[in-house]
Scaffold this active site. Structure first.
Site, PDB file in Angstrom:
ATOM      1  N   ASP A   1      38.831 101.955  10.548  1.00 53.08           N
ATOM      2  CA  ASP A   1      38.417 103.321  10.845  1.00 53.08           C
ATOM      3  C   ASP A   1      37.831 103.317  12.257  1.00 53.08           C
ATOM      4  O   ASP A   1      36.701 102.885  12.481  1.00 53.08           O
ATOM      5  CB  ASP A   1      37.381 103.784   9.806  1.00 53.08           C
ATOM      6  CG  ASP A   1      36.926 105.215  10.053  1.00 53.08           C
ATOM      7  OD1 ASP A   1      37.288 105.780  11.103  1.00 53.08           O
ATOM      8  OD2 ASP A   1      36.192 105.755   9.205  1.00 53.08           O
TER       9      ASP A   1
ATOM     10  N   LYS B   1      37.606 112.306  16.914  1.00 54.77           N
ATOM     11  CA  LYS B   1      36.746 112.395  18.106  1.00 54.77           C
ATOM     12  C   LYS B   1      37.522 112.335  19.425  1.00 54.77           C
ATOM     13  O   LYS B   1      38.155 113.311  19.783  1.00 54.77           O
ATOM     14  CB  LYS B   1      35.641 111.333  18.031  1.00 54.77           C
ATOM     15  CG  LYS B   1      34.833 111.515  16.710  1.00 54.77           C
ATOM     16  CD  LYS B   1      33.521 110.832  16.690  1.00 54.77           C
ATOM     17  CE  LYS B   1      32.902 110.801  15.320  1.00 54.77           C
ATOM     18  NZ  LYS B   1      31.794 111.694  15.067  1.00 54.77           N
TER      19      LYS B   1
ATOM     20  N   TYR C   1      30.421 104.448   7.568  1.00 54.34           N
ATOM     21  CA  TYR C   1      30.660 105.828   7.129  1.00 54.34           C
ATOM     22  C   TYR C   1      32.107 106.164   7.448  1.00 54.34           C
ATOM     23  O   TYR C   1      32.609 105.828   8.523  1.00 54.34           O
ATOM     24  CB  TYR C   1      29.723 106.782   7.882  1.00 54.34           C
ATOM     25  CG  TYR C   1      29.978 108.246   7.604  1.00 54.34           C
ATOM     26  CD1 TYR C   1      29.706 108.806   6.355  1.00 54.34           C
ATOM     27  CD2 TYR C   1      30.504 109.089   8.598  1.00 54.34           C
ATOM     28  CE1 TYR C   1      29.935 110.155   6.101  1.00 54.34           C
ATOM     29  CE2 TYR C   1      30.726 110.439   8.352  1.00 54.34           C
ATOM     30  CZ  TYR C   1      30.449 110.963   7.107  1.00 54.34           C
ATOM     31  OH  TYR C   1      30.674 112.303   6.861  1.00 54.34           O
TER      32      TYR C   1
HETATM   33  N1  PMP Z   1      34.923 107.862  10.237  1.00 51.65           N
HETATM   34  C1  PMP Z   1      34.000 107.540  11.125  1.00 51.65           C
HETATM   35  C2  PMP Z   1      33.872 106.124  11.572  1.00 51.65           C
HETATM   36  C3  PMP Z   1      33.161 108.527  11.665  1.00 51.65           C
HETATM   37  O1  PMP Z   1      32.237 108.189  12.568  1.00 51.65           O
HETATM   38  C4  PMP Z   1      33.324 109.862  11.242  1.00 51.65           C
HETATM   39  C5  PMP Z   1      32.444 110.972  11.774  1.00 51.65           C
HETATM   40  N2  PMP Z   1      31.240 110.603  12.290  1.00 51.65           N
HETATM   41  C6  PMP Z   1      34.314 110.147  10.306  1.00 51.65           C
HETATM   42  C7  PMP Z   1      35.110 109.128   9.828  1.00 51.65           C
HETATM   43  C8  PMP Z   1      34.558 111.553   9.865  1.00 51.65           C
HETATM   44  O2  PMP Z   1      35.058 112.317  10.898  1.00 51.65           O
HETATM   45  P1  PMP Z   1      34.896 113.911  10.883  1.00 51.65           P
HETATM   46  O3  PMP Z   1      33.442 114.192  11.022  1.00 51.65           O
HETATM   47  O4  PMP Z   1      35.722 114.365  12.039  1.00 51.65           O
HETATM   48  O5  PMP Z   1      35.443 114.381   9.589  1.00 51.65           O
END
Ligand code: PMP
Length: 434
Positions: free
Chosen positions: A239, A267, A144
Site C-alpha cells: 500500500d 494522494k 492504515y
Molecule cells: N492507505 C494508506 C497508506 C493511506 O495513508 C490512506 C490515507 N491516509 C489510505 C490508504 C486511504 O486513502 P483515502 O483516504 O484516499 O481513502
C-alpha cells in the site's frame, strides 16, 4: 490567535455534519480546540477564514507534492475543464497517465484507476481473494489502509492474530477473516502461515508505515515478506498511497528492490484531486472485470480532471528530479531543527524519510512499531502543535500524523521555517520548565 470565523463555521458545521467534519482527524480531537477553517491556499501557504496565514506542513495529508495550485497542474486542470470534466466513457486522458505509469514503474504492468486510496485497497484485496481463491488477509499493527471494512480491525485477544473490528458497523465475521500481526515480527508471520496453511490470500503492508507516526521498516523485513508470500502462494500487496511517487517514483518497492504482486496508490497520483489506483502483475489484473471475474467499477473512475492533474504532477516530479531535490531540502531543514531541539534540550526527535517528517517523543530508539512510541507522544505533540500555530505553521492536527514537505517549500521558505521553529522550540522549553 483570532479564530472568530473558524469558531462560527465550526458551530454551523456541527449542526449539519457529524463532529462538524468530513474526515475525523480534521476535528482536532487529538489536539483539542477549534479546527481552523481554510479558505484558500497557494504554494506552501494557507489562508484561514479568519484571515490568518500559515505555512502548511499538512499539505492535504500528502497529495500536494508540488504544493497548492502548482502552476503546471493548474494549467492542465484549467485546460481540461474547458473541454469536459467527466464522460463516463473512454477518453485519452486516463490512457496517457496509465501508459506513463506502466512505462515508468517496473512492477506495474497493468492498472485500474479509482477515486480514493480506500477504494484502491478495497479493490486490490478483492482481487487478491478472487485470484487466489483464498479468504484470509494478513495486515500489520501500525499500518492504515483506508476505511475498508476488512482492514478496519485491530488485533483480537483470542486466536493467533485473528482481528476484532475497530469500528462499529464492521461485523465480526468480516473482521475474523483478517489476521493482524505485530509489524517487523518474522516469527509471528511464520506461525500465521503455519496455522492458516493455504488460507491466506495476501499480506498487505504500508512498506513505509506513515499513519501511526513514521515507523520505518528494515529492507530485510520487506524482502522476508516477499519470500514467505511466494513460498506460501499468497500475494504481497504494497500500500503505497503515501509513499508512491513521493519517496521514489516507484515508491518503497523501488527503494527496497522488493517487487509486490499488487500495489495501491492515492494522494500524489491525483495531484490533489480524488484519484486512486491499483495495479501490478498483468496476469492478476486480467482477473478484473471486464477481462475477468473480479468485479470492480466506478462512475467517476479515471476522471479526466484528476487524470490531467496527476499526469502534470508526475511528469514534473520526474522531469525536475523533485524527489531527490526535495530530499536535500528536507535534510537541511531537519538538521537545523534537530540542532535547535538539542539546544533547548527538548524531549523531541524527528524521524525523516525523504520529504516525510515525524516529530516524536521517544527518547530511546526511533520507533519501528506501535509499542515503541512514547506514552507522552500526544502531550508533547499538543504543545508543539499550538506553538507552531502561534508562529504561523500548520501541522497535521495529530501526533500520529506525519508532516509533508512540498516542492513549494523553497529554500527561502525553509530558512523562514527554521527561524519560526526555533521560536516554537523556545516556547516549548518555557512551557516545560514552568
Ligand atoms: N492507505 C494508506 C497508506 C493511506 O495513508 C490512506 C490515507 N491516509 C489510505 C490508504 C486511504 O486513502 P483515502 O483516504 O484516499 O481513502
Amino acid at each position: 490567535m483570532n479564530l472568530t470565523q473558524s469558531e462560527e463555521c465550526f458551530q454551523r458545521a456541527q449542526l449539519v455534519s457529524p463532529g462538524g467534519v468530513h474526515s475525523p482527524v480534521r476535528a482536532f480531537k487529538s489536539v483539542g480546540g477549534t479546527p481552523i477553517f481554510f479558505k484558500e491556499a497557494l504554494g506552501a501557504r494557507l489562508v484561514s477564514v479568519d484571515g490568518q496565514e500559515y505555512i502548511d506542513f499538512c499539505q492535504s495529508f500528502g497529495p500536494l507534492m508540488l504544493g497548492h495550485r502548482d502552476p503546471e497542474v493548474a494549467a492542465a486542470v484549467e485546460k481540461m475543464i474547458g473541454k469536459a470534466w467527466t464522460f463516463g466513457a473512454c477518453e485519452p486522458y486516463s490512457l496517457a497517465l496509465a501508459e506513463w505509469i506502466v512505462e515508468n514503474i517496473a512492477h506495474v504492468e497493468s492498472l485500474r484507476f479509482v477515486s480514493s486510496g480506500t477504494e484502491a485497497v478495497m479493490s486490490a484485496v478483492r482481487l487478491a481473494r478472487g485470484a487466489t481463491g483464498r479468504n484470509r488477509i494478513i495486515k500489520f499493527e501500525g499500518c492504515y489502509h483506508g476505511h475498508v471494512d476488512s482492514l478496519l480491525v485491530k488485533a483480537g485477544s483470542g486466536l493467533a492474530g485473528v482481528a476484532s473490528s475497530d469500528s462499529a458497523g464492521v461485523s465480526q465475521s468480516v473482521a475474523s477473516e483478517t489476521i493482524v500481526l505485530p509489524i517487523g515480527d518474522e516469527e509471528a508471520l511464520e506461525k500465521a502461515f503455519e496455522r492458516y496453511k493455504n488460507e491466506i490470500a495476501a499480506v498487505i503492508i504500508e512498506p513505509l508505515p506513515a499513519n501511526f507516526g513514521l515507523l520505518k521498516q528494515d529492507n530485510r523485513y520487506l524482502k522476508f515478506l516477499r519470500e514467505i508470500t511466494t513460498r506460501e502462494g499468497a500475494l504481497l500487496i504494497f500500500d503505497e498511497v503515501i509513499s508512491g511517487f513521493r519517496v521514489a517514483l516507484g515508491g518503497m518497492a523501488e527503494i527496497s528492490e522488493v517487487k509486490p504482486d499488487l500495489v495501491t496508490y492515492g494522494k500524489v497520483i491525483g495531484g490533489g484531486f480524488p484519484v486512486g489506483c491499483y495495479g501490478g502483475r498483468k496476469d492478476l489484473m486480467e482477473q478484473v472485470a471486464p477481462s475477468g471475474p473480479v468485479y470492480q467499477a466506478g462512475t467517476l473512475s479515471g476522471n479526466p480532471v484528476g487524470m490531467v492533474a496527476g499526469f502534470a504532477t508526475l511528469q514534473k516530479i520526474k522531469r525536475e528530479s523533485i524527489i531527490e531535490r526535495l530530499r536535500v531540502r528536507a535534510d537541511s531543514l531537519v538538521e537545523v531543527l534537530e540542532s535547535h531541539i538539542a539546544h533547548y534540550e527538548l524531549p523531541l526527535k524527528i524521524a525523516q524519510f525523504g520529504s516525510l517528517m515525524w516529530f516524536h517523543a521517544s527518547d530511546k530508539k526511533e520507533p519501528q512499531n506501535l509499542s515503541e512510541i512514547s506514552p507522552s507522544q500526544a502531550d508533547i505533540f499538543r504543545s508543539l502543535f499550538y506553538k507552531c500555530l502561534d508562529q504561523g505553521i500548520y501541522l497535521a492536527p495529530s501526533g500520529y500524523e506525519v508532516s509533508f514537505l512540498s516542492w513549494a517549500h523553497d529554500e527561502k521558505l525553509i530558512i523562514d521555517c527554521s527561524l519560526r521553529f526555533k521560536k516554537v522550540f523556545a516556547a516549548m522549553k518555557d512551557d516545560l520548565s514552568s
